[in-house]
Write an enzyme that holds these catalytic residues in place. Structure first.
Site, PDB file in Angstrom:
ATOM      1  N   SER A 129       0.777  -1.138  -0.274  1.00 55.08           N
ATOM      2  CA  SER A 129      -0.026   0.114  -0.030  1.00 55.08           C
ATOM      3  C   SER A 129       1.098   1.016   0.117  1.00 55.08           C
ATOM      4  CB  SER A 129      -0.670  -0.038   1.438  1.00 55.08           C
ATOM      5  OG  SER A 129      -0.050   0.562   2.705  1.00 55.08           O
ATOM      6  N   GLY A 141      -9.451  -6.292   3.757  1.00 55.38           N
ATOM      7  CA  GLY A 141      -9.569  -7.323   2.956  1.00 55.38           C
ATOM      8  C   GLY A 141      -8.891  -6.408   1.132  1.00 55.38           C
ATOM      9  N   ALA A 142      -9.626  -5.364   0.646  1.00 54.47           N
ATOM     10  CA  ALA A 142      -9.435  -5.047  -0.376  1.00 54.47           C
ATOM     11  C   ALA A 142      -8.254  -4.900  -0.664  1.00 54.47           C
ATOM     12  CB  ALA A 142      -9.598  -3.677  -1.052  1.00 54.47           C
ATOM     13  N   GLY A 143      -6.759  -4.814  -0.863  1.00 53.76           N
ATOM     14  CA  GLY A 143      -5.460  -4.919  -1.425  1.00 53.76           C
ATOM     15  C   GLY A 143      -5.573  -6.302  -1.767  1.00 53.76           C
ATOM     16  N   ASP A 144      -5.756  -7.255  -0.436  1.00 52.08           N
ATOM     17  CA  ASP A 144      -5.487  -8.669  -1.079  1.00 52.08           C
ATOM     18  C   ASP A 144      -6.470  -9.151  -1.743  1.00 52.08           C
ATOM     19  OD1 ASP A 144      -4.738  -9.116   1.602  1.00 52.08           O
ATOM     20  OD2 ASP A 144      -6.217  -8.966   2.536  1.00 52.08           O
ATOM     21  N   ASN A 148      -7.674  -3.136  -9.648  1.00 55.17           N
ATOM     22  CA  ASN A 148      -7.576  -2.665  -9.236  1.00 55.17           C
ATOM     23  C   ASN A 148      -9.493  -2.632  -9.411  1.00 55.17           C
ATOM     24  OD1 ASN A 148      -6.074  -0.743  -8.469  1.00 55.17           O
ATOM     25  ND2 ASN A 148      -6.612  -0.084 -10.484  1.00 55.17           N
TER      26      ASN A 148
END
Length: 353
Positions: free
Chosen positions: A197, A247-250, A274
């Protein structure tokens, strides 16, 4: 900028082997507890491995998962974990109202309140894989485990949180250390991708790392940026109504790997990342991806591959791929009925990923 995946480490003199299984995911399942104003607002299955496998399974990408849980694990999962009978499952508490973080952002405060056993090299299968994903969240991945992964996987993608997280011995608060002090730095020239991030990227020298591997830095509403040797590129976001950033980055990393498995260039694969990340922030816990949306995305991925195969000039026409994915993205079920988590008293609506 095309940025194809790093080549396989096999040479023409390598021994013949059976075809690879596609993806190996390594990281523990967790129990996530979301807390606001002193009250528990949600308890869900967590851990990067759970979000990533959800994306891969939904996209029909074959994967194996190595994860450890304790005797108290009660979730139904597609990929069965290793049970450590004397241990409890890793638990994280996320506080959404404890103030502003150390770099001035209104954000959650994360604490690890229990930890299961680490994943050992002996827990990793001896089969070969096209892609490996080192995605620990609670300190469960050891340097020797990552070394085993780079030996058996043609390309390894690493989430930096698996390397630089440390935990306060008193309350378990998550802190970060510099990448060079993590104990993993000597292995990183052998990996293919390092994802971080924008906050985590402050704990590494991006200019140095981009000469060792492809570095992908996610930045929420600004999309993500790719660094590789002398190339840099920003990949645009998708509009999202944020409910919970967990969990967005995962999911982003899962989408990236799905794209690479499908043969997309790195920027196109990151755009797919994305998309999956933007859907995830609209849910508390694991998102359920709409089947119609998934089919439209698959159709657009195949169309993009054919387009790029016909003419290399299309490789740089990134905006068109984004424009064609956007209608597919918003064909999924609207998440407006999801309860909203407030960060420092403010709703996080209308952000992009």
């Amino acid at each position: 900028m095309t940025l194809n995946p790093p080549p396989s480490q096999q040479t023409s003199h390598s021994p013949r082997r059976i075809p690879n299984r596609r993806v190996l995911i390594v990281g523990n399942y967790c129990h996530d507890v979301l807390i606001q104003n002193g009250s528990v607002v949600a308890e869900t299955l967590g851990g990067a491995a759970s979000f990533i496998s959800n994306v891969l399974d939904s996209s029909s990408v074959s994967c194996d998962l190595v994860s450890k849980v304790g005797h108290d694990f009660r979730y139904e999962v597609t990929h069965s974990p290793i049970v450590a009978p004397e241990k409890e499952t890793t638990v994280f508490e996320a506080y959404f109202d404890l103030g502003i973080d150390g770099i001035g952002h209104a954000d959650r405060v994360l604490k690890r309140v229990s930890a299961c056993d680490p994943i050992l090299p002996s827990d990793i299968p001896d089969s070969r894989f096209d892609f490996g994903m080192a995605v620990g969240v609670g300190g469960e991945i050891l340097p020797e485990t990552l070394e085993k992964m780079v030996e058996i996987c043609d390309v390894v993608a690493v989430d930096i949180q698996a390397l630089i997280r440390v935990f306060d011995p008193v309350d378990g608060a998550v802190k970060l250390v510099d990448l060079k002090e993590s104990g993993f730095y000597h292995i990183l020239h052998r990996i293919g991708f390092l994802k971080a991030s924008s906050d985590e990227a402050l704990f590494m020298d991006v200019e140095q790392m981009k000469h060792l591997c492809c570095v992908v830095v996610t930045n929420g509403e600004k999309g993500c940026r790719i660094y590789h040797k002398d190339d840099e590129m920003t990949v645009p976001p998708f509009l999202a109504k944020q409910v919970d950033p967990t969990g967005a980055g995962d999911s982003f990393l899962g989408g990236l790997i799905v794209g690479l498995v499908e043969g997309l260039t790195v920027p196109d694969a990151a755009l797919l990342g994305n998309l999956f990340g933007s859907i995830t922030v609209e849910h508390i816990g694991q998102p359920k991806f709409d089947l119609m949306m998934l089919q439209k995305v698959k159709d657009e991925v195949q169309r993009r591959k054919k387009q790029c195969n016909i003419s290399s000039s299309h490789n740089n026409d990134h905006n068109e791929f984004h424009e064609r994915l956007s209608p597919a993205r918003f064909s999924c079920v609207d998440s407006q009925l999801q309860p909203k988590l407030l960060v420092n008293g403010h709703s996080c609506d209308d952000r992009s990923l």
